[in-house]
Design a protein around this motif. Structure first.
Motif, PDB file in Angstrom:
ATOM      1  N   LEU A  90       0.828  -1.194   0.000  1.00  0.00           N
ATOM      2  CA  LEU A  90       0.000   0.000   0.000  1.00  0.00           C
ATOM      3  C   LEU A  90       0.867   1.250   0.000  1.00  0.00           C
ATOM      4  O   LEU A  90       1.899   1.310   0.657  1.00  0.00           O
ATOM      5  CB  LEU A  90      -0.915   0.026   1.222  1.00  0.00           C
ATOM      6  CG  LEU A  90      -1.933  -1.107   1.320  1.00  0.00           C
ATOM      7  CD1 LEU A  90      -2.677  -1.021   2.631  1.00  0.00           C
ATOM      8  CD2 LEU A  90      -2.895  -1.048   0.160  1.00  0.00           C
ATOM      9  N   GLY A  91       0.416   2.269  -0.703  1.00  0.00           N
ATOM     10  CA  GLY A  91       1.122   3.543  -0.729  1.00  0.00           C
ATOM     11  C   GLY A  91       0.669   4.426   0.410  1.00  0.00           C
ATOM     12  O   GLY A  91      -0.145   4.032   1.252  1.00  0.00           O
ATOM     13  N   PRO A  92       1.181   5.666   0.458  1.00  0.00           N
ATOM     14  CA  PRO A  92       0.759   6.588   1.511  1.00  0.00           C
ATOM     15  C   PRO A  92      -0.710   6.962   1.359  1.00  0.00           C
ATOM     16  O   PRO A  92      -1.271   6.943   0.261  1.00  0.00           O
ATOM     17  CB  PRO A  92       1.665   7.796   1.315  1.00  0.00           C
ATOM     18  CG  PRO A  92       2.235   7.664  -0.052  1.00  0.00           C
ATOM     19  CD  PRO A  92       2.183   6.225  -0.430  1.00  0.00           C
ATOM     20  N   VAL A  93      -1.339   7.310   2.464  1.00  0.00           N
ATOM     21  CA  VAL A  93      -2.757   7.657   2.486  1.00  0.00           C
ATOM     22  C   VAL A  93      -2.904   9.159   2.255  1.00  0.00           C
ATOM     23  O   VAL A  93      -2.215   9.964   2.873  1.00  0.00           O
ATOM     24  CB  VAL A  93      -3.389   7.259   3.834  1.00  0.00           C
ATOM     25  CG1 VAL A  93      -4.832   7.719   3.926  1.00  0.00           C
ATOM     26  CG2 VAL A  93      -3.287   5.766   4.027  1.00  0.00           C
ATOM     27  N   ASP A  94      -3.820   9.534   1.377  1.00  0.00           N
ATOM     28  CA  ASP A  94      -4.139  10.939   1.122  1.00  0.00           C
ATOM     29  C   ASP A  94      -5.378  11.279   1.951  1.00  0.00           C
ATOM     30  O   ASP A  94      -6.488  10.842   1.633  1.00  0.00           O
ATOM     31  CB  ASP A  94      -4.407  11.152  -0.366  1.00  0.00           C
ATOM     32  CG  ASP A  94      -4.757  12.583  -0.696  1.00  0.00           C
ATOM     33  OD1 ASP A  94      -4.515  13.465   0.165  1.00  0.00           O
ATOM     34  OD2 ASP A  94      -5.274  12.809  -1.805  1.00  0.00           O
ATOM     35  N   PRO A  95      -5.209  12.057   3.035  1.00  0.00           N
ATOM     36  CA  PRO A  95      -6.353  12.327   3.915  1.00  0.00           C
ATOM     37  C   PRO A  95      -7.478  13.082   3.229  1.00  0.00           C
ATOM     38  O   PRO A  95      -8.636  12.959   3.614  1.00  0.00           O
ATOM     39  CB  PRO A  95      -5.774  13.149   5.054  1.00  0.00           C
ATOM     40  CG  PRO A  95      -4.346  13.363   4.766  1.00  0.00           C
ATOM     41  CD  PRO A  95      -3.986  12.661   3.499  1.00  0.00           C
ATOM     42  N   SER A  96      -7.174  13.872   2.204  1.00  0.00           N
ATOM     43  CA  SER A  96      -8.229  14.644   1.543  1.00  0.00           C
ATOM     44  C   SER A  96      -9.226  13.734   0.821  1.00  0.00           C
ATOM     45  O   SER A  96     -10.369  14.110   0.614  1.00  0.00           O
ATOM     46  CB  SER A  96      -7.621  15.646   0.560  1.00  0.00           C
ATOM     47  OG  SER A  96      -6.950  14.963  -0.487  1.00  0.00           O
ATOM     48  N   ALA A  97      -8.809  12.567   0.466  1.00  0.00           N
ATOM     49  CA  ALA A  97      -9.711  11.629  -0.202  1.00  0.00           C
ATOM     50  C   ALA A  97     -10.818  11.147   0.725  1.00  0.00           C
ATOM     51  O   ALA A  97     -11.876  10.728   0.278  1.00  0.00           O
ATOM     52  CB  ALA A  97      -8.915  10.432  -0.744  1.00  0.00           C
ATOM     53  N   TYR A  98     -10.602  11.240   2.034  1.00  0.00           N
ATOM     54  CA  TYR A  98     -11.593  10.750   3.000  1.00  0.00           C
ATOM     55  C   TYR A  98     -12.457  11.864   3.571  1.00  0.00           C
ATOM     56  O   TYR A  98     -13.438  11.623   4.234  1.00  0.00           O
ATOM     57  CB  TYR A  98     -10.884  10.007   4.132  1.00  0.00           C
ATOM     58  CG  TYR A  98     -10.175   8.771   3.634  1.00  0.00           C
ATOM     59  CD1 TYR A  98     -10.879   7.632   3.337  1.00  0.00           C
ATOM     60  CD2 TYR A  98      -8.798   8.773   3.442  1.00  0.00           C
ATOM     61  CE1 TYR A  98     -10.246   6.504   2.847  1.00  0.00           C
ATOM     62  CE2 TYR A  98      -8.159   7.656   2.963  1.00  0.00           C
ATOM     63  CZ  TYR A  98      -8.885   6.528   2.661  1.00  0.00           C
ATOM     64  OH  TYR A  98      -8.254   5.409   2.188  1.00  0.00           O
ATOM     65  N   ARG A  99     -12.079  13.133   3.331  1.00  0.00           N
ATOM     66  CA  ARG A  99     -12.869  14.252   3.851  1.00  0.00           C
ATOM     67  C   ARG A  99     -13.869  14.752   2.838  1.00  0.00           C
ATOM     68  O   ARG A  99     -14.713  15.561   3.158  1.00  0.00           O
ATOM     69  CB  ARG A  99     -11.947  15.412   4.238  1.00  0.00           C
ATOM     70  CG  ARG A  99     -11.142  15.120   5.475  1.00  0.00           C
ATOM     71  CD  ARG A  99     -10.548  16.400   5.982  1.00  0.00           C
ATOM     72  NE  ARG A  99      -9.884  17.114   4.890  1.00  0.00           N
ATOM     73  CZ  ARG A  99      -8.669  17.600   4.943  1.00  0.00           C
ATOM     74  NH1 ARG A  99      -7.973  17.473   6.043  1.00  0.00           N
ATOM     75  NH2 ARG A  99      -8.150  18.233   3.911  1.00  0.00           N
ATOM     76  N   GLY A 100     -13.739  14.337   1.613  1.00  0.00           N
ATOM     77  CA  GLY A 100     -14.670  14.778   0.590  1.00  0.00           C
ATOM     78  C   GLY A 100     -14.283  16.082  -0.055  1.00  0.00           C
ATOM     79  O   GLY A 100     -15.047  16.665  -0.797  1.00  0.00           O
ATOM     80  N   ASP A 101     -13.065  16.585   0.252  1.00  0.00           N
ATOM     81  CA  ASP A 101     -12.612  17.792  -0.409  1.00  0.00           C
ATOM     82  C   ASP A 101     -11.201  17.603  -0.925  1.00  0.00           C
ATOM     83  O   ASP A 101     -10.584  16.583  -0.711  1.00  0.00           O
ATOM     84  CB  ASP A 101     -12.684  18.997   0.524  1.00  0.00           C
ATOM     85  CG  ASP A 101     -11.804  18.846   1.749  1.00  0.00           C
ATOM     86  OD1 ASP A 101     -12.046  19.530   2.735  1.00  0.00           O
ATOM     87  OD2 ASP A 101     -10.847  18.021   1.719  1.00  0.00           O
ATOM     88  N   SER A 102     -10.680  18.595  -1.580  1.00  0.00           N
ATOM     89  CA  SER A 102      -9.357  18.464  -2.184  1.00  0.00           C
ATOM     90  C   SER A 102      -8.313  19.292  -1.457  1.00  0.00           C
ATOM     91  O   SER A 102      -7.223  19.512  -1.971  1.00  0.00           O
ATOM     92  CB  SER A 102      -9.409  18.851  -3.666  1.00  0.00           C
ATOM     93  OG  SER A 102      -9.824  20.196  -3.767  1.00  0.00           O
TER      94      SER A 102
END
Length: 106
Positions: A90-102
Motif C-alpha cells: 500500500l502507498g501513503p494515504v491521502d487524507p483529503s480523499a476521506y474528507r470529501g474535499d481536495s
C-alpha cells in the motif's frame, strides 16, 4: 509448506523432551495430581526450549558454529525456520480523499 513442518518439529521435539524429562523426574516419586505432572511437563518443556534456543542464538552470532547445529537439532531441526519477508504494497494515504474535499493538511 516446509516452514510448517519445521515449526511443528521445533515445537514437538521440546514437548516430547519435557515429557521424557518428567517421566525421569517422577520415577522415584509418588505424584498424586495429574495437574502437577502436567505443569511440570510444561515447565520442563519450556526450560528445554529456552535453553537450546539461547544456545542456538549464541551459535548463530558466532557465524554458524557447530553449537548452532547441535542446539537446533535438539530442537527438532538443525536450522531455525526462515520466514519470507513481506513488503507492504500500500502507498501513503491521502487524507483529503476521506474528507470529501481536495484541501491538503499543510
Amino acid at each position: 509448506m516446509p516452514g510448517l513442518f519445521i515449526s511443528f518439529m521445533r515445537t514437538a521435539v521440546p514437548l516430547v523432551a519435557g515429557w521424557l524429562l518428567t517421566l525421569t523426574a517422577s520415577a522415584g516419586l509418588d505424584l498424586d495430581s495429574t495437574a502437577a505432572t502436567g505443569a511440570v511437563t510444561i515447565a520442563l518443556a519450556l526450560a528445554y526450549y529456552l535453553a537450546f534456543r539461547l544456545l542456538e542464538l549464541v551459535g548463530q552470532r558466532a557465524d554458524g558454529t557447530a553449537l548452532q547445529t547441535i542446539a537446533g537439532t535438539l530442537l527438532g531441526w538443525a536450522r531455525p525456520p526462515a520466514y519470507p519477508r513481506v513488503e507492504p504494497t500500500l502507498g501513503p494515504v491521502d487524507p483529503s480523499a476521506y474528507r470529501g474535499d481536495s484541501t491538503s493538511l499543510s
